[in-house]
Scaffold this motif. Sequence first.
Motif, short mmCIF file in Angstrom:
data_model
loop_
_atom_site.label_atom_id
_atom_site.label_comp_id
_atom_site.label_asym_id
_atom_site.label_seq_id
_atom_site.Cartn_x
_atom_site.Cartn_y
_atom_site.Cartn_z
N VAL A 140 -6.44 -15.65 26.91
CA VAL A 140 -7.24 -16.15 28.03
C VAL A 140 -6.37 -16.32 29.27
O VAL A 140 -6.79 -16.05 30.40
CB VAL A 140 -7.93 -17.48 27.66
N GLY A 141 -5.11 -16.73 29.05
CA GLY A 141 -4.19 -16.88 30.17
C GLY A 141 -3.89 -15.57 30.87
O GLY A 141 -3.45 -15.57 32.04
N CYS A 142 -4.12 -14.47 30.19
CA CYS A 142 -3.91 -13.17 30.83
C CYS A 142 -4.83 -12.98 32.03
O CYS A 142 -4.55 -12.16 32.91
CB CYS A 142 -4.14 -12.03 29.82
N GLN A 143 -5.93 -13.74 32.06
CA GLN A 143 -6.79 -13.65 33.26
C GLN A 143 -6.01 -14.09 34.49
O GLN A 143 -6.07 -13.46 35.54
CB GLN A 143 -8.03 -14.52 33.10
N GLN A 144 -5.26 -15.20 34.36
CA GLN A 144 -4.47 -15.66 35.50
C GLN A 144 -3.35 -14.68 35.82
O GLN A 144 -3.00 -14.47 36.99
CB GLN A 144 -3.89 -17.05 35.21
N TRP A 145 -2.79 -14.07 34.78
CA TRP A 145 -1.75 -13.06 35.02
C TRP A 145 -2.33 -11.88 35.79
O TRP A 145 -1.70 -11.32 36.68
CB TRP A 145 -1.17 -12.60 33.68
N ALA A 146 -3.56 -11.50 35.43
CA ALA A 146 -4.23 -10.42 36.17
C ALA A 146 -4.47 -10.82 37.62
O ALA A 146 -4.36 -9.99 38.53
CB ALA A 146 -5.55 -10.07 35.49
#
Length: 533
Positions: A140-146
């Motif tokens: 889910v944190g990959c959204q912020q990375w994106a």
Amino acid sequence: MYTISNIYCITAIAVIGGGLFGFDISAMSAVIGTDQYREYYFGDTIPSDVQGGIISAMPGGAFVGSILSGFLSDRLGRKYSIQIGALTWLCGCTLSCASQNVGMLIVGRFVNGLAVGNCSAQVPVYITEVALPEIRGRLVGCQQWAVTMGIMVMFYIAFGCSYLAGTKSFRIPWGVQMIPAAILFFGCMFIPRSPRWLARKGRWEEAEDVLALLHGKGDRNHPHVKKEMEDIRSMVALEKNNSDATVWELFQGGPMLMRTHIGVFAQIWSQLTGMNVMMYYITYIFKMAGLTGSTVLLSSSIQYIINFVMTIPALYFVDKIGRRPVFLAGSTLMMIWLFINAGVMASYGHAAPPGGIDGIPAASWIVHGPASKMLIASSYLFVASFAATWGPAAWIYPPELFTLRTRGKAMALATCCNWIFNFALGYFVPPAFQNIQWKVYIIFGTFCLAMTLHVFFLFPETAGKTLEEVQDMFEQRVPAWKTNVKSRGSSTPASDVEGSAGASGSGTPVTDKDEYRLSQERPGAVEHLDKVV
């Protein structure tokens, strides 16, 4: 049609929806300081309230889009809701890219906001419902990375275009933003639907097929698939009925109201850190620090690199050490850097001439010499602190809090609160810098202090727990500061409370959590569960 089974590939496609917001941030922040933009839309001077309106049009649209996303997601599913967001983004970019005046630009940005609100609410929900508990946080944190990747990539595209003459300098960046949305739309055709959404709609065979594809290499008899199906069946059986949740349901009852309050404030506090202010208006801040010309944009780009790089370690340790320590460390560090900025500007700066710097009234304060370097350094440290903590954690945490029936609507509510505060801050900050100058940093520093106390006393730990175990923790009303990360393979009850003898706190051993909870809370429901399973 071929369906992707690798959870990391699925996540990579879905989080492009989050990256759209990142593209928007830098496509505006890199443009608003250029002469071409100012001269085409405003002439000599950019009015602070008008620029604030242009910036806040996107989060205003996102507020509406996030509300609508809950209904779309519950009716059509998470996957199709995200695809609708991608199509909406294409329409918004077309309007912005073709805008002839401020009004048309605001409309285009509002439509972009509808897409961002939709995707930012439902992408975390989708990933939460397809991921394993032990890696849910990082996915889910990959959204912020994106988001950070979108900010960084688009900033350099916009920076390069700033050397072009005329309207091409800003129309090209705004047009390029359509590419990731097209990739998102077509990529979603190859990812599976949420198994939990399918189960909620009574499509059990499809739900089991998706779980087997994702977590059992196609084997329905895989132990993890069987366990997860049991959890989902028990959760569906616990629901009062099979109708979609209403928004009002989120405010009923102690445990549900507590979850709603925490999920909403996780999103509100992420805005009140002041991070998006730093993203949108960093060029103004660096102008106040004495930077000029292309140096302003190059220095601004450093913070986007920091934002991108510092999000990476967060994806690893947010599941290891938990959500609470990440929140607490982030708010404390950000508070320190904000107060330092306020002190430096108050002690070593002075008011800019009337009309501000370079025709920007919001650039209303001037700091020179070593103090300006300290201002820039603490701004970078602030960005690093946010990127490693609240940036990813504020998106990871809320969807973990809610039940299957309420998750879509709850995330829509939490996200719309995020965007209404983003809207308000986008509109408020330029006039605030113009009128109260360095005191803006005092306001956001105080917010960081308040959120530190709020998290400590009321935000429980959810890391390592299944979504069904998180629900148990709220039903048992475990104090937030007594909750811990549940390690992989642990048989400890869902609350994971230090020193507790049982999940209920009464010392009663719970060997079959579903039957025990059902028999205690809803007599007769166990027999119904047996029939369903």
